[in-house]
Scaffold this active site. Structure first.
Site, PDB file in Angstrom:
ATOM      1  N   LYS A 230      44.205  32.886  37.116  1.00 20.26           N
ATOM      2  CA  LYS A 230      45.492  33.572  37.139  1.00 20.26           C
ATOM      3  C   LYS A 230      46.572  32.801  36.382  1.00 20.26           C
ATOM      4  O   LYS A 230      46.435  31.623  36.070  1.00 20.26           O
ATOM      5  CB  LYS A 230      45.929  33.824  38.588  1.00 20.26           C
ATOM      6  CG  LYS A 230      45.133  34.944  39.257  1.00 20.26           C
ATOM      7  CD  LYS A 230      45.674  35.288  40.626  1.00 20.26           C
ATOM      8  CE  LYS A 230      44.952  36.501  41.206  1.00 20.26           C
ATOM      9  NZ  LYS A 230      45.442  36.850  42.559  1.00 20.26           N
ATOM     10  N   ARG A 264      37.570  34.135  46.168  1.00 23.41           N
ATOM     11  CA  ARG A 264      37.296  35.316  45.330  1.00 23.41           C
ATOM     12  C   ARG A 264      37.384  34.868  43.876  1.00 23.41           C
ATOM     13  O   ARG A 264      38.453  34.460  43.412  1.00 23.41           O
ATOM     14  CB  ARG A 264      38.301  36.427  45.634  1.00 23.41           C
ATOM     15  CG  ARG A 264      38.075  37.706  44.837  1.00 23.41           C
ATOM     16  CD  ARG A 264      39.134  38.755  45.183  1.00 23.41           C
ATOM     17  NE  ARG A 264      38.925  39.991  44.449  1.00 23.41           N
ATOM     18  CZ  ARG A 264      39.405  40.245  43.229  1.00 23.41           C
ATOM     19  NH1 ARG A 264      40.141  39.330  42.613  1.00 23.41           N
ATOM     20  NH2 ARG A 264      39.165  41.396  42.641  1.00 23.41           N
TER      21      ARG A 264
END
Length: 285
Positions: A230, A264
């Protein structure tokens, strides 16, 4: 940063207890054309099947499949298109990995119901925490599946426009407390908390959440961390999502040391190795 051993959480997956005593790795399958990390996009059948096999063979225990890109500013996808993508993807997931736990990444109650009733999906992963479809909580309660409750400010289209909090940790705690009470009142027993890294958060907000991650154990629920590649990584250290694996692993390790139960991820093998290393450290402490 407080260092925690794994807490004895379990999930009821269709009557079978799924232990989180050891942290688990959830591999991402994106059946979308526009996910933020181009390396994760799988659109043709063989690419989806190959991705599922890789996730399984590299040691993940959960597959998380999504058909709606939640990157900042992503285009809206009609429910019919999301369902069509998931039907195709879930058919391949079930064919390639029939014994793996399957989580579906959707904020729509009708989509969640279809995935559980038609394809036996095991977990619903809702980025909106029930705020984008007010039937979601009742639907999850009727389906009797575990639910991943994530914090997000705004929507995928607006969440990074100008996120602001009076007090970040207090605001997120209040949000979780209110949503958890609603879920419990409706009979949802198995809840996983996701602080929502990158979803309506500034760069500083993300690292405040990371520094205080262990405090979320006050809710007595397992924690999921989704930071894979991210912008909180590459906006800090430079580069692009493709160059953010090392930073991802660093955050995974920090999260595991604070008791994260599920990672995740796009890259399964490095995450599994991080779990193995942290677990070896704990065993030999």
């Amino acid at each position: 940063m407080q260092t925690l051993s794994p807490l004895p959480y379990t999930l009821n997956i269709k009557g079978r207890l799924f232990s989180l005593d050891k942290p688990q790795v959830m591999g991402i399958v994106n059946v979308t054309p526009d996910s933020f990390y181009s390396g994760s996009r799988t659109q043709d059948d063989e690419a989806i099947a190959a991705r599922c096999r890789t996730i399984r063979d590299e040691g993940a225990t959960i597959i998380d499949i999504g058909a709606y890109s939640s990157r900042p500013g992503a285009d809206d996808v009609p429910a019919e298109e999301e369902m069509a993508r998931l039907r195709r993807g879930l058919t391949l997931v079930r064919r390639e990995c029939p014994d793996m736990v399957v989580s579906v990444d959707t904020f729509r109650a009708d989509v969640a119901r279809m995935c559980v009733e038609e394809y036996g999906a095991d977990i619903i992963n809702d980025i909106s925490g029930g705020t984008m479809d007010h039937q979601m909580f009742r639907t999850v309660a009727r389906l009797g599946v575990p639910y991943i409750l994530m914090h997000m400010q705004g929507t995928p289209q607006t969440m990074q426009d100008n996120p602001q909090y009076a007090d970040l940790m207090r605001d997120v705690f209040v949000y979780f407390a209110e949503r958890i009470n609603l879920l419990h009142d409706m009979g949802v027993a198995d809840i996983i908390l996701d602080p929502g890294f990158g979803f309506g958060k500034t760069l500083a907000d993300n690292y405040t959440l990371l520094a205080h991650l262990s405090e979320f154990h006050d809710f007595g629920l397992p924690l999921l961390v989704g930071v894979s590649r991210k912008s909180m990584i590459y906006k800090l250290v430079g580069g692009t999502p493709a160059e953010a694996l090392n930073g991802t692993t660093a955050i995974h390790t920090a999260s595991l040391l604070q008791g994260a139960a599920i990672l995740r991820v796009h890259d399964v093998k490095p995450a599994v190795e991080a779990v193995q290393i942290v677990e070896a450290m704990r065993t030999n402490a």
